[in-house]
Design an enzyme around this catalytic site. Sequence first.
Site, PDB file in Angstrom:
ATOM      1  N   TRP A 191       0.844  -1.190   0.000  1.00  0.00           N
ATOM      2  CA  TRP A 191       0.000   0.000   0.000  1.00  0.00           C
ATOM      3  C   TRP A 191       0.891   1.257   0.000  1.00  0.00           C
ATOM      4  O   TRP A 191       1.857   1.327   0.765  1.00  0.00           O
ATOM      5  CB  TRP A 191      -0.925  -0.005   1.231  1.00  0.00           C
ATOM      6  CG  TRP A 191      -1.704   1.271   1.321  1.00  0.00           C
ATOM      7  CD1 TRP A 191      -2.778   1.619   0.570  1.00  0.00           C
ATOM      8  CD2 TRP A 191      -1.440   2.371   2.198  1.00  0.00           C
ATOM      9  NE1 TRP A 191      -3.197   2.871   0.906  1.00  0.00           N
ATOM     10  CE2 TRP A 191      -2.400   3.365   1.903  1.00  0.00           C
ATOM     11  CE3 TRP A 191      -0.487   2.628   3.182  1.00  0.00           C
ATOM     12  CZ2 TRP A 191      -2.435   4.584   2.575  1.00  0.00           C
ATOM     13  CZ3 TRP A 191      -0.524   3.847   3.848  1.00  0.00           C
ATOM     14  CH2 TRP A 191      -1.496   4.804   3.538  1.00  0.00           C
ATOM     15  N   ASP A 201     -15.378  12.673  -2.228  1.00  0.00           N
ATOM     16  CA  ASP A 201     -14.868  11.361  -1.821  1.00  0.00           C
ATOM     17  C   ASP A 201     -15.680  10.838  -0.645  1.00  0.00           C
ATOM     18  O   ASP A 201     -16.847  11.205  -0.436  1.00  0.00           O
ATOM     19  CB  ASP A 201     -13.361  11.473  -1.526  1.00  0.00           C
ATOM     20  CG  ASP A 201     -12.615  10.174  -1.798  1.00  0.00           C
ATOM     21  OD1 ASP A 201     -12.621   9.301  -0.917  1.00  0.00           O
ATOM     22  OD2 ASP A 201     -12.039  10.025  -2.890  1.00  0.00           O
ATOM     23  N   ARG A 249      -9.933  -1.858   8.730  1.00  0.00           N
ATOM     24  CA  ARG A 249     -10.592  -0.562   8.572  1.00  0.00           C
ATOM     25  C   ARG A 249     -12.044  -0.624   9.080  1.00  0.00           C
ATOM     26  O   ARG A 249     -12.937  -0.039   8.488  1.00  0.00           O
ATOM     27  CB  ARG A 249     -10.565  -0.134   7.105  1.00  0.00           C
ATOM     28  CG  ARG A 249     -10.234   1.354   6.939  1.00  0.00           C
ATOM     29  CD  ARG A 249     -10.376   1.811   5.519  1.00  0.00           C
ATOM     30  NE  ARG A 249      -9.984   3.202   5.396  1.00  0.00           N
ATOM     31  CZ  ARG A 249     -10.564   4.069   4.592  1.00  0.00           C
ATOM     32  NH1 ARG A 249     -11.555   3.704   3.835  1.00  0.00           N
ATOM     33  NH2 ARG A 249     -10.156   5.309   4.532  1.00  0.00           N
ATOM     34  N   TRP A 298     -15.014   3.819  -7.524  1.00  0.00           N
ATOM     35  CA  TRP A 298     -15.501   2.561  -6.907  1.00  0.00           C
ATOM     36  C   TRP A 298     -14.332   1.949  -6.135  1.00  0.00           C
ATOM     37  O   TRP A 298     -13.394   1.431  -6.729  1.00  0.00           O
ATOM     38  CB  TRP A 298     -15.983   1.629  -8.019  1.00  0.00           C
ATOM     39  CG  TRP A 298     -16.640   0.368  -7.564  1.00  0.00           C
ATOM     40  CD1 TRP A 298     -16.070  -0.649  -6.855  1.00  0.00           C
ATOM     41  CD2 TRP A 298     -17.993  -0.025  -7.814  1.00  0.00           C
ATOM     42  NE1 TRP A 298     -16.988  -1.644  -6.647  1.00  0.00           N
ATOM     43  CE2 TRP A 298     -18.176  -1.290  -7.227  1.00  0.00           C
ATOM     44  CE3 TRP A 298     -19.075   0.564  -8.475  1.00  0.00           C
ATOM     45  CZ2 TRP A 298     -19.397  -1.978  -7.288  1.00  0.00           C
ATOM     46  CZ3 TRP A 298     -20.278  -0.125  -8.539  1.00  0.00           C
ATOM     47  CH2 TRP A 298     -20.435  -1.377  -7.947  1.00  0.00           C
ATOM     48  N   ASP A 299     -14.433   1.989  -4.822  1.00  0.00           N
ATOM     49  CA  ASP A 299     -13.302   1.595  -3.967  1.00  0.00           C
ATOM     50  C   ASP A 299     -13.490   0.191  -3.392  1.00  0.00           C
ATOM     51  O   ASP A 299     -14.600  -0.374  -3.415  1.00  0.00           O
ATOM     52  CB  ASP A 299     -13.180   2.621  -2.826  1.00  0.00           C
ATOM     53  CG  ASP A 299     -11.738   2.849  -2.406  1.00  0.00           C
ATOM     54  OD1 ASP A 299     -10.907   1.942  -2.580  1.00  0.00           O
ATOM     55  OD2 ASP A 299     -11.452   3.940  -1.884  1.00  0.00           O
ATOM     56  N   ASN A 340     -11.639  -1.501   0.049  1.00  0.00           N
ATOM     57  CA  ASN A 340     -10.600  -1.147   1.014  1.00  0.00           C
ATOM     58  C   ASN A 340     -10.185  -2.217   2.009  1.00  0.00           C
ATOM     59  O   ASN A 340      -9.699  -1.885   3.089  1.00  0.00           O
ATOM     60  CB  ASN A 340     -11.022   0.119   1.768  1.00  0.00           C
ATOM     61  CG  ASN A 340     -10.602   1.362   1.007  1.00  0.00           C
ATOM     62  OD1 ASN A 340      -9.509   1.410   0.463  1.00  0.00           O
ATOM     63  ND2 ASN A 340     -11.460   2.354   0.954  1.00  0.00           N
ATOM     64  N   CYS A 349     -10.633   1.687  -7.742  1.00  0.00           N
ATOM     65  CA  CYS A 349      -9.700   2.041  -6.671  1.00  0.00           C
ATOM     66  C   CYS A 349      -9.736   0.918  -5.656  1.00  0.00           C
ATOM     67  O   CYS A 349     -10.770   0.285  -5.463  1.00  0.00           O
ATOM     68  CB  CYS A 349     -10.165   3.359  -6.037  1.00  0.00           C
ATOM     69  SG  CYS A 349      -9.212   3.855  -4.596  1.00  0.00           S
ATOM     70  N   ASP A 394      -2.461   5.548  -3.326  1.00  0.00           N
ATOM     71  CA  ASP A 394      -2.792   6.601  -2.360  1.00  0.00           C
ATOM     72  C   ASP A 394      -1.593   7.512  -2.127  1.00  0.00           C
ATOM     73  O   ASP A 394      -1.725   8.571  -1.514  1.00  0.00           O
ATOM     74  CB  ASP A 394      -3.222   5.981  -1.023  1.00  0.00           C
ATOM     75  CG  ASP A 394      -4.702   5.607  -1.024  1.00  0.00           C
ATOM     76  OD1 ASP A 394      -5.434   6.080  -1.907  1.00  0.00           O
ATOM     77  OD2 ASP A 394      -5.124   4.839  -0.138  1.00  0.00           O
TER      78      ASP A 394
HETATM   79  C1  GLA Z   1      -9.138   4.680  -0.138  1.00  0.00           C
HETATM   80  C2  GLA Z   1      -8.800   5.444  -1.399  1.00  0.00           C
HETATM   81  C3  GLA Z   1      -8.637   6.908  -1.086  1.00  0.00           C
HETATM   82  C4  GLA Z   1      -9.896   7.430  -0.444  1.00  0.00           C
HETATM   83  C5  GLA Z   1     -10.231   6.613   0.802  1.00  0.00           C
HETATM   84  C6  GLA Z   1     -11.576   7.007   1.354  1.00  0.00           C
HETATM   85  O1  GLA Z   1      -8.073   4.607   0.729  1.00  0.00           O
HETATM   86  O2  GLA Z   1      -7.659   4.942  -2.000  1.00  0.00           O
HETATM   87  O3  GLA Z   1      -8.351   7.634  -2.264  1.00  0.00           O
HETATM   88  O4  GLA Z   1     -10.952   7.353  -1.382  1.00  0.00           O
HETATM   89  O5  GLA Z   1     -10.278   5.237   0.503  1.00  0.00           O
HETATM   90  O6  GLA Z   1     -11.908   6.312   2.492  1.00  0.00           O
END
Ligand code: GLA
Length: 701
Positions: free
Chosen positions: A173, A340, A417, A451-452, A454, A498, A520
Site C-alpha cells: 500500500w 470522496d 478498517r 468505486w473503492d 478497502n 480504486c 494513495d
Molecule cells: C481509499 C482510497 C482513497 C480514499 C479513501 C476514502 O483509501 O484509495 O483515495 O478514497 O479510501 O476512504
Amino acid sequence: MIETGNDGRTWLLTGRTSSYALRLTDADELLHLHWGPRITPADVAELATIPLPGERGFESRLDGHEEYPVEGGPRFAEPALIVRSETVRGTEWTFGDAVVDGDELRLGFRDDLAGLSLVLHYRLREGHDVLERWTDLTHTGRDGTLEVLRADSATWSLPLRDSWRLSQLHGRWGAESVLVRSAVTYGGKTIGSRRGHTGHQHLPWVALDPEGSATEEHGEVFSCALAWSGSWRIATRQLPGGRVQITGGCGHDDTGLVLLGPGDTFTTPVFAGVWSAEGFGGASAAWHRWQLEHVVPRADQDRPVLYNSWEATGFDVGEAQQRALAERAAAIGAELFVVDDGWFGTRTSDRSGLGDWTPNPDRFPDGLAPLATAVHELGMRFGIWVEPEMVNPDSDLYRRHPEWVQHVPGRVPAQFRNQLVLNLAREDVASYVEDQVHRLLESAPIDYVKWDFNRCFTDPGWPGEPYPQRLWVDHVRALYGILDRLRAAHPEVAFEACSGGGGRVDLGILSRTDQVWTSDNTDPADRLAIQYGFSQLHPARVMAAWVTDSPNHQMNGRVSSLRFRFVSAMAGVLGVGGHLTRWSEEDLAEARRWIDLYKSVRPVVQRGRLYRIGQPDGPGVSAVQYVLGDETVVLAFLRSQRFGEEPAPLRLRGLDPGATYVCRDSGREHRGAVLAHHGLRTGLRGDLDAAVFRLRRARTD
Ligand code: GLA
C-alpha cells in the site's frame, strides 16, 4: 492472421511483428512450436519435424513443450489444470476439432473418462502482437460433480536459451508497482494474491528477457498479463531441462476453484502475452496500444482533469465546504469534481455507515442533487466515491442483514478498517448492491463513480453453501456483472477503479472502468517510481495522478514545488487533490497555468506512444516522452544534483531524424537527429526540478 498446416495439425498465428505456432502430434499432444518474430508456414513445417527428446531416465519428454500441461501421465511440470472426481485424478485429452473464427483459433479436446471437454482459445487481433489466451472447461458427463482445483488460463513456453531474467512489479500500500528484475533459476517463482482482490503486492504481469539482454529499446522481451481482479497466481518455472514456462490463472492455490456439475462450463479469464524485439519499451507500447484499442472502454476519449477532496477534507465533508472547493477547482480549470468518502449514511469516520448509500442528512440536507447541480453550473462534471462491496458492522445494512457478509460462524471475523466484505457471490446481495448504486445514479446528476475496495478477504465463509470456495471466483464475476450492467444502464457515467490506491489494477477491471487510482501515495517523487512501474503494462490514459499539498501530509512529509508536483501528475490523467481553499492566490494562478498546459498536451500524453528515458531513481534527468503524430511532449525530472555535475541532455526517441522540430515553449528549432543523438538540454538543476517541453514537427528536409 491464422494459417492451418496442410495436415490440419499445425497452426500459425501472425500479428504485426510476431508469430505464434503450435502443433498436435499423432498422439494428440498439443505442443508449443514458436513464440517470437514473424515466421512462415514453411518455417512451421520445419519446426514441426523436430522430434521431442526421447524419454531419458527420469525426465518427461513432454515437460516444457506443451501448450496446456495438465496433471496426469508422464508430466511433472507445473500443471495448468488439476481436476478431481470421486474416481478420476488427472486428465488425458483426445483432440476434437479446430475452429478458425476470424482472428480467433479454438482447439477442442475431450476426456471421456473424466467427462470433460476443454477448449483452448487464442486470439491475435489484426495489427497487434498481444495474443489473448483463455480456456473453457465443461462437464460433459451425465452425473457426478467434478472439482476443479486449478484451471489456468494459459501456459506460455519460452524458447530454450542459456538463461532468462524475470521482471516483475511488486509493492505494498502506498508503494505499488515497483519494478524489480532477477535471474530465473531452476524451480519456480510464484507471484499472485490470496486476498480476494488483485492486491497492491504484485501487478499480474511478468516480463522475461533472454540472458538479461533486453534494454529499454532493444532486445527480445516476452511478457504476460492476467485479466483478473480476484485472487490469482502467475508461476514462472525453469524445468530441469532448462526450459522456462509461465502458467497463470485465477485462484491462488490448488485448494479449490469451482465445482462443475453436468453441463456446467468454467471459462477462465484471459492471460495475454506479447513478444517484442524492441525491448521493454517496445513491449510496453504493444500492451498500451492493445489496451487503448481493445480493452479500456471509450479510450479514444480523453479523460478530464478532476478535483477530489479526499486529501483536503477527509471524512469531514459538507455541502457548503464542497461548494467552496468546487468554485476554486473550477477557477483553476478542473473539469470534474469528485466528492470522496463521507457523504453518506453515518459515515463521519471509517467506523460506520458503509453500506448505507443515501446522503447524510446533516451534511447534504437536500441530497446530492443541489451540489451536483452547482458543480454543473460551474462547468464541471460531478462524481462521487462509493465502496459498494463492503459494510461497516455499524450500519443499517449490517443490522438488517448480518448474514450478507463473508463469515465463518463460530469464528471472530477480522476487521480491517472496521469493515467486512459483503458476499457478492450471493445473488440477493449482488442484486441489492447493484440496485443501490443504480438508484444513487438516478437520484442526482452523477457523471463519475470512484468505486473503492478497502480490505482483503479474511473470512471467506458462506454458511449454508456446500462449496463456499466458490465465493472467491463468484465475487469477481458478480462485480464484473454489476459494473457491466451499470455501465449499460448509465452509459454516460465514467467509473474509476480504486482499492486503497492501486490494489485492484489489472486488465479485467480495466475492461470495465475508465481509469484507475494508481496509488494513495501522492508524493510526486515517490510517484515517479510507481508510475514508471505502472507504465510497463498500462497506458497513461488510465493512470490517475493528483497534485496535493506540500508538505505531503498523506505520506512522507516531503516538501516539493507546485511545478514538480504538476509535472509529475501530468504524466497520467491529471487531477488535483489539495486543500484549494488554503492555497494562495499565486498558487491558484500557477495551478491554472499548469492545467491549461496539461490540456494542451493531453491527447499526446493520454493516447501517444510512451517512451521512458532513464530511470526516475537513477542519476541525472529522467523523462517520459509521448509521441502522437507530429506532436511530442517531454516531461523531464531531476531528483537531485550535485554541484559541478551537469545532467546529460535527454536523448529523445521516436523522432524523424530528418525533420525539424519547433519547441512550442522556447520557440527554438531543433533537428530530429540532434535531439536523438545529442539530446535536449533541459536546464534542470537542484533538487526535485521538472519541466515540460512541447515539440512539434515543423518540416522534413
Ligand atoms: C481509499 C482510497 C482513497 C480514499 C479513501 C476514502 O483509501 O484509495 O483515495 O478514497 O479510501 O476512504
